[in-house]
Design a protein around this motif. Structure first.
Motif, PDB file in Angstrom:
ATOM      1  N   GLU A 378       0.833  -1.208   0.000  1.00 23.31           N
ATOM      2  CA  GLU A 378       0.000   0.000   0.000  1.00 23.31           C
ATOM      3  C   GLU A 378       0.864   1.254   0.000  1.00 23.31           C
ATOM      4  N   GLU A 381       2.117   1.767  -3.557  1.00 22.79           N
ATOM      5  CA  GLU A 381       1.067   2.269  -4.450  1.00 22.79           C
ATOM      6  C   GLU A 381       0.790   3.750  -4.207  1.00 22.79           C
ATOM      7  N   LYS A 382       0.865   4.151  -2.945  1.00 24.60           N
ATOM      8  CA  LYS A 382       0.676   5.572  -2.597  1.00 24.60           C
ATOM      9  C   LYS A 382       1.812   6.420  -3.175  1.00 24.60           C
ATOM     10  N   ARG A 384       3.836   5.584  -5.584  1.00 22.13           N
ATOM     11  CA  ARG A 384       3.793   5.502  -7.055  1.00 22.13           C
ATOM     12  C   ARG A 384       2.971   6.647  -7.623  1.00 22.13           C
ATOM     13  N   ASP A 385       1.819   6.907  -7.014  1.00 25.57           N
ATOM     14  CA  ASP A 385       0.943   7.979  -7.501  1.00 25.57           C
ATOM     15  C   ASP A 385       1.502   9.352  -7.152  1.00 25.57           C
ATOM     16  N   GLU A 386       2.013   9.493  -5.930  1.00 28.05           N
ATOM     17  CA  GLU A 386       2.505  10.792  -5.482  1.00 28.05           C
ATOM     18  C   GLU A 386       3.736  11.245  -6.249  1.00 28.05           C
ATOM     19  N   ASP A 388       4.702   9.957  -9.293  1.00 29.52           N
ATOM     20  CA  ASP A 388       4.554   9.679 -10.723  1.00 29.52           C
ATOM     21  C   ASP A 388       5.572   8.639 -11.199  1.00 29.52           C
ATOM     22  N   ARG A 390       6.343   5.442 -13.050  1.00 29.61           N
ATOM     23  CA  ARG A 390       5.637   4.721 -14.110  1.00 29.61           C
ATOM     24  C   ARG A 390       6.082   3.262 -14.141  1.00 29.61           C
ATOM     25  N   ASN A 405      12.718   6.276 -13.709  1.00 34.97           N
ATOM     26  CA  ASN A 405      11.743   5.803 -12.721  1.00 34.97           C
ATOM     27  C   ASN A 405      12.430   5.138 -11.537  1.00 34.97           C
ATOM     28  N   LYS A 408      13.238   8.000  -9.383  1.00 25.14           N
ATOM     29  CA  LYS A 408      12.049   8.483  -8.671  1.00 25.14           C
ATOM     30  C   LYS A 408      11.748   7.612  -7.453  1.00 25.14           C
ATOM     31  N   SER A 416       9.771  10.746   1.561  1.00 23.90           N
ATOM     32  CA  SER A 416       8.431  10.418   2.043  1.00 23.90           C
ATOM     33  C   SER A 416       8.368  10.380   3.565  1.00 23.90           C
TER      34      SER A 416
END
Length: 509
Positions: A378, A381-382, A384-386, A388, A390, A405, A408, A416
């Motif tokens: 989880e 996934e959080k 990944r979206d925050e 970007d 890919r 990536n 990133k 984080s």
């Protein structure tokens, strides 16, 4: 040799990496393949080099369709490739690395003819001014020289089409200029070059023709006369800010204090010589200098990978020189290393696992000796979206991601959590223009939350646009600390060892 790729399509499951791509490269032409990380550039070239079979389409050489069942077939057809991550054996000599797989042998004895292997390296090096010692060990060579070895290896096998995959990703500005001169010389001699990159300035400086790929498709062609803004928009599909937009820093207490820091390495060479720096909360201090002047060792000392010969490092007034790496991380140190492959990630681990390397012992992600796998997924996934990132699945190995990536992932992991100090070393090395914009903005956001940021970069534009102050290093010493708006000419003189006052006086004349 004329190269044509016609309708090349390559799929990995549901992911279409290349979608009916057409490409033509004329003899003696430098054809740039421009695109973001993950756009499909390297996949396309791996198809051309025989590493992947295309699902659709064909390759033509001088108008004739060809099929490659592996790199050996591509090499035999006159195609050479220099990969982004060099395919060299560290303990081999230059000649051994060049000859590997195509070793010249004594006709009678059947043994490897090292004299002939050395001669091949000397001949190709002399022809193109590469200045390579065939008996030098790969591990002892700087990165720029290792790249020249890869080019000699391709040319010694009579490559008429040379693929250069992100060739400047790990080079200093001086080494980049040298490589571009070599590319022009090779093209003038008739070699066709496919130059895979995401660096706009280099494309405009060296390419004859530019093809832009976005998300697996050709989205346009351009010329070197196209502006950087036009090329960036084609690459990313939207307008990109090429300059960092940030407010002036707000005065705050000193968070990091580096006092008389010195380091003598195992060869008894003084690499750092009485370095003194203070970094405030909410400011970015840039460290400028030609690579190899002590910047790497400074970051390693800050993280705790090396221990100083003399001096002290204080975080919020407390000495941390005797603290372990783990203790420093727990105290709020974030670290983006200059070599993401070696120091930034565990390659066999998944993306999700790499995102918690610095926090897996916390209650959030573990219970006793057991990891909380759902929480780790989880979290991935959080982030990944925050950030970007890919990818197709956070449970896939991090090596399935493009270089940008992967970077990133490291930035997301470090930023984080709440930090007191962030050490970012070459944070955008090998990263495309869209990801650079994103990473730059995140570094500025980190500063604005009150973190003390130390930025080390060989990209002078990056240092000037991100930093609030710039410290210039030369041979392990701080030559001077200057405002971010200091002219390039002054910074250049200081990077060559000219004292700050003298460099500024020369600028005023």
């Amino acid at each position: 040799m004329k190269l044509e790729l016609v309708g090349i399509t390559k799929k990995f499951g549901s992911l279409i990496a290349n979608d009916h791509i057409d490409l033509e490269v004329e003899p003696g032409q430098i054809h740039a393949l421009l695109g973001e990380n993950g756009a499909g550039k390297s996949t396309l070239m791996n198809v051309l080099y025989g590493l992947y079979d295309p699902d659709e389409g064909e390759i033509r050489l001088d108008g004739k369709p060809v099929t490659f069942n592996g790199p050996g077939d591509a090499v035999a057809a006159g195609i050479g490739m220099v990969h982004q991550h060099f395919m060299l054996v560290p303990v081999f000599t230059v000649a051994e690395s060049v000859a590997l797989g195509y070793e010249p042998t004594h006709p009678a004895l059947g043994m490897i003819n090292m004299k002939e292997a050395n001669r091949i390296v000397e001949d190709v090096s002399k022809r193109f001014g590469f200045d390579l010692d065939p008996k030098a060990k790969i591990d002892d060579l700087p990165v720029g020289a290792q790249q020249r070895v890869e080019i000699v290896k391709a040319l010694s096998r009579k490559a008429e089409v040379l693929i250069l995959d992100e060739p400047t990703a790990v080079l200093t500005p001086a080494e980049t200029d040298e490589l571009m001169a070599i590319m022009k010389e090779l093209a003038a001699a008739g070699t066709s070059i496919v130059f895979i990159t995401h660096k706009l300035r280099e494309v405009r400086a060296v390419a004859d023709k530019i093809t832009v790929i976005r998300r697996g498709k050709v989205v346009g062609e351009a010329t070197p006369d196209s502006s950087e803004e036009e090329l960036a928009t084609l690459m990313v599909g939207r307008s990109v800010m090429l300059k960092v937009d940030k407010e002036e820093p707000k005065p705050a207490p000193v968070v990091v204090s580096i006092q008389d820091l010195s380091y003598v390495n195992e060869d008894r060479v003084t690499v750092l010589d009485h370095v003194n720096l203070d970094v405030q909360a909410g400011e970015i201090l840039g460290i400028a200098g030609v690579q190899g002047n002590g910047q790497t060792e400074l970051t390693e000392l800050l993280l705790g990978l090396k221990h100083p010969t003399l001096g002290d490092i204080k975080l919020d007034g407390e000495s941390i020189v005797k603290h372990s790496v783990r203790d420093r991380v727990d105290q709020g140190l974030g670290f983006v290393p200059e070599d993401r492959m070696r120091d930034g990630m565990v390659q066999p681990f998944s993306v999700a696992e790499n995102l918690v390397l610095n926090q897996y012992r916390s209650e959030k992600f573990s219970r006793g000796p057991s990891l909380k796998l759902r929480a780790i997924q989880e979290n991935a996934e959080k982030l990944r979206d925050e950030f970007d990132i890919r990818l197709t699945d956070v449970t896939n190995p991090i090596t399935t991601l493009s270089g940008g990536n992967q970077q990133k992932v490291i930035v997301a992991r470090e930023m984080s959590r709440k930090l007191k100090m962030l050490v970012a070393s070459q944070p955008t090395r090998g990263v495309d223009v869209g990801s650079i914009e994103f990473i730059h903005n995140r570094i500025v956001q980190e500063r604005d939350t009150g973190t003390a940021v130390i930025l080390v970069s060989s990209e002078l534009d990056e240092i000037q646009s991100l930093s609030d102050r710039i410290a210039v290093m030369y041979r392990g010493r701080i030559v001077g600390i200057v405002p971010a708006h200091t002219p390039n000419s002054v910074l250049g003189l200081m990077m060559a060892g000219v004292p700050m006052e003298e460099a500024m006086q020369k600028e005023d004349r």
